[in-house]
Design a protein around this motif. Structure first.
Motif: not given
Lengths: 305, 543
Positions: A27-31, A53-56, A61-66
């Protein structure tokens, strides 16, 4: 036995972890999720604001472990669309899907096992050909088409069952049949070949030489052996019922996880989609684990190596 | 009154290309407490006769008889449920050829032993259990009480066959049919099981029908012998009569074909060999271990398949490697062929380390012939393709020269030339094994390594294949290593013998020396266990 279960569970856990990573990356790398949420005509400012707002804007890696940290605590994030915790959203709707999946599996079992067994006990008879016909048609007919035909037949021409909603058990009859029918061919055929093989086995001949015939022979000597492979397949089929609920729930307007999945995909609600993929995958993994344990319980060759 | 009286039994199989009479006009009787041996090749209808009696025929088979009486009762008058209730089990018990698969893998020995008596209401659960433990003890299963809770896969083939026998005895049958009860077992175990059956028959005054392809086995243990050939009973009489005064040509041929330990010894290949014999293959200090684990983290188990084995194969000789299953024979064969690598030790072919030889060159030095001609040939290729395959792989010759080579090889193994375009499925077992030998010979190898080349074949066919191998050795100077579990085969064909036991060569020497004066305990036991004709003759003398 305990060691075996522990080992299988550890493997299942490893698979679950891999699945979580795949779900996240897909979901996060495809687009660019921010672009997707904002829509096609959004200005760069809006997109930037969403990203913020969504921390994107943080590294992957930070987002994944979060996210993973949250998952481990039961927090799957907040839905972008419904503005509610995703976990709450899923929990609200899980009942309908579980009911649908289990009743669909029951339909599969009720049709496929007896049909497969009858076909196996009378190979090349009319019942065997009939069973083969059922299997071929069930395989060939797509789910959505069968759903629509069922609605026309039993909702419109002969209004026996309601065709939309999920408030009573009657609402689940048609969708469960439609969803269950898709698994009949695989399970029926496996039951048939399994039982034919078992009935030709040397130990069945031994039992016959001891004077066992008919039902006692089937119950005491054939059944458990023939069911071993069927159990594994049933587990996989139950997993597929959850995934298959997306189409069936949409056709019959059942407010379950499948419909939620569809809605959140259309609404670009990434946290919800992510959680649903994860949940469906975990169900799959859990069902396979259950099948392994059942097989070990029924088959001493696995239990005591 | 006879215990069993079968008059004019016919069994017909409905096959795609028309009906086949598998059993024709078979008449036999059995007195209570008597033992009858039924002998014949595979396909002679001996098993079909027994299965027809037990109503266990395959679906496609129908049977007819003028009379099928058991203890005065006409069995044809009984419906299937009545037959299952009254006859199958409590009056006629049957044990089968395949001990590895004849027990249900998912239930305990105890449950399988007791279920029939309990389901019939003959004994209570506890009584049945006690009886089962007694019987397991009687048939020689150690720790019978503990065994009751075990599953079939935790036992060896011999133990499973003992369990099978004990299970049949649970219902105290008056007639026991044993259909090739020992064919799948090692020779030492074979003798024990047959002795056990004979003892039980005397103890209980049971009738016994012993079905076997092995005339020697049957002759030793039964009162009367019936010989079947192509579905017909060609000869029937006391064991003595049939063995020593055979009337029918087939019986005579069968008797002549049996490899005998007490037959005339063959002339050794090279008694006065030159002092410098060329070693085609020499193996020194071979070791091979196999490791297995239970599960991913289970304790490591090590099996020593080969333990310091040294062996040499001299030009022009036939060396037999003999031992029970699990003694490491086949591992040795694989390593000598270069199909597997030893953990330690080395193999040399014509003095060169096998590791230095490229595959193609190795193939011209040594070729294998495997045990099972039914599965070791590709069913989708014609004989010409199968036999010429090694040449194609080595890129030798053109299609014309290959065809000539194939014809030549087929001639050598005495395969009719018209079969050149046939598929393996169109051939008999013996013909297939000839194909395997022809394929092995086409590269003109120095040596053949044959892994149990005749154990899947009928005894008359076995004799032909052994004769062929011996002939090839004499004519072409072929060097041959034969792996076998059959002492009689050794006697028939080998110049030298190596006896293997638990991964070690425990005895090695000229065939006559080892057979006549075994110096090792294990060899002596193997020899004692091998069935032979002498037994009946000795009995006669004693009487």
């Amino acid at each position: 036995m305990l060691r075996y279960i522990a080992l299988r569970a550890a493997l299942a856990l490893a698979v679950a972890f891999t699945v979580s990573l795949a779900a996240f990356l897909l979901l996060n790398v495809a687009g660019d999720p921010a672009q997707a949420i904002a829509g096609e005509d959004a200005t760069p400012d809006v997109i930037e604001a969403i990203r913020d707002r969504y921390g994107l804007d943080r590294p992957l890696p930070v987002r994944y472990f979060d996210w993973l940290g949250g998952v481990l605590q039961g927090d799957f994030g907040t839905s972008y669309y419904w503005h509610k915790p995703v976990a709450e959203l899923v929990a609200d709707r899980a009942d309908e899907t579980i009911t649908l999946a289990l009743s669909a599996l029951s339909v599969t079992i009720i049709i496929a096992l007896p049909l497969g067994a009858l076909a196996a006990l009378n190979p090349n008879s009319w019942i065997d050909r009939f069973a083969l016909g059922v299997a071929v048609s069930a395989q060939a007919v797509p789910n959505f088409w069968l759903g629509l035909i069922m609605i026309i037949l039993f909702g419109v021409m002969m209004p026996i069952f309601p065709v939309s909603g999920d408030s009573t058990w009657k609402h689940f009859v048609l969708p469960a049949f439609v969803l269950g029918a898709s698994s009949v061919p695989a399970v029926m055929r496996l039951t048939r070949t399994g039982l034919i093989e078992v009935m030709g086995a040397d130990y069945i001949r031994t039992a016959r030489s001891k004077g066992f015939r008919g039902w006692p022979l089937l119950r005491r000597h054939a059944m458990r052996n023939a069911l071993l492979p069927v159990i594994s397949v049933l587990a996989v089929q139950l997993g597929q019922k959850f995934g298959g609920s997306v189409i069936t729930e949409s056709i019959f307007a059942i407010n379950g996880l499948g419909r939620l999945a569809l809605e959140s995909i259309l609404g670009m609600d990434i946290p919800t989609v992510q959680m649903l993929i994860f949940v469906f995958a975990i169900v799959f993994v859990a069902m396979n684990l259950l099948a392994d344990i059942l097989n070990a319980a029924l088959d001493p060759r696995i239990r005591i190596g | 009154m006879s215990l069993l009286d079968i008059q004019n039994l016919d069994v017909t199989l409905a096959l795609p290309n028309g009906p086949l009479k598998a059993v024709r006009d078979v008449t036999l009787t059995l007195e209570p407490g008597e033992s009858l041996g039924i002998v014949g090749e595979s396909g002679s209808g001996k098993s079909m006769t027994a299965l027809a009696l037990m109503r266990l025929l395959p679906r496609s088979a129908t049977c007819e008889a003028e009379a099928l009486r058991f203890d005065g009762q006409e069995l044809r008058d009984l419906g299937d449920p009545a037959f299952a209730r009254q006859i199958a089990g409590p009056r006629i018990g049957m044990i089968f050829q395949e001990p590895m698969t004849s027990l249900n893998p998912v239930y305990t020995i105890g449950r399988q032993m007791t279920e029939a008596t309990v389901a019939r209401g003959l004994l209570s659960e506890a009584e049945a259990r006690r009886k089962a433990i007694d019987l397991l003890d009687r048939v020689g299963i150690p720790d019978p009480e503990g065994r009751m809770n075990q599953f079939p896969h935790q036992m060896s083939g011999g133990q499973r066959q003992r369990v099978m026998i004990a299970m049949t005895l649970m219902l105290d049958p008056e007639l026991l049919i044993a259909d090739e009860p020992t064919t799948a077992l090692d020779v030492t175990v074979q003798a024990q099981i047959l002795d056990l059956l004979d003892d039980l028959r005397r103890e209980r005054g049971m009738g016994l029908i012993l079905i076997s392809h092995d005339l020697a086995v049957v002759a030793e243990r039964t009162d009367r012998v019936a010989v079947m050939y192509l579905g017909e009973m060609v000869e029937q009489g006391t064991a003595q009569e049939v063995l020593y005064h055979p009337q029918h040509d087939y019986t005579k041929a069968l008797l002549a074909a049996i490899p005998r330990l007490d037959g005339p010894a063959r002339v050794p290949a090279q008694e006065a060999a030159a002092p410098e014999v060329e070693k085609v293959i020499s193996a020194t200090n071979l070791c091979r271990e196999f490791h297995s684990r239970k599960g991913l983290f289970g304790p490591k188990k090590t099996v020593r398949a080969l333990d310091d084995v040294s062996l040499e194969l001299r030009r022009g000789e036939t060396l037999a490697v003999i031992g029970e299953s699990g003694s490491g024979k086949s591992t040795l064969a694989r390593i000598l062929l270069g199909l597997d690598l030893p953990d330690a030790g080395d193999v040399r072919m014509l003095g060169r380390p096998v590791l230095d030889l490229p595959g193609a060159e190795r193939a011209s030095l040594v070729q294998p012939v495997f045990q099972d001609p039914y599965t070791s040939l590709n069913p989708r290729r014609r004989l010409s393709e199968i036999i010429s395959r090694p040449l194609v792989l080595r890129g030798e010759g053109d299609s014309a020269s290959r065809l000539a080579a194939v014809k030549d090889a087929m001639e050598k193994v005495r395969l009719p030339g018209r079969l050149i375009h046939a598929y393996p499925s169109q051939l008999s077992g013996g013909q297939r094994q000839r194909v395997a030998i022809a394929r092995a010979l086409i590269t003109e190898p120095e040596a053949l390594i044959c892994d149990e080349p005749t154990s899947a074949l009928d005894v008359s066919v076995q004799a032909q294949i052994l004769e062929l191998l011996d002939d090839l050795r004499a004519k072409m100077g072929l060097t041959c290593l034969i792996i076998t579990h059959d002492m009689a085969v050794v006697h028939e064909i080998a110049d030298r013998v190596a006896v293997m036991y638990q991964g070690r060569v425990v005895e090695e020497g000229s065939a006559s020396a080892v057979l006549d004066h075994p110096s090792n305990d294990y060899t002596a036991r193997l020899l004692a266990a091998a069935p032979r004709f002498g037994a009946t003759r000795d009995l006669e003398v004693v009487q």
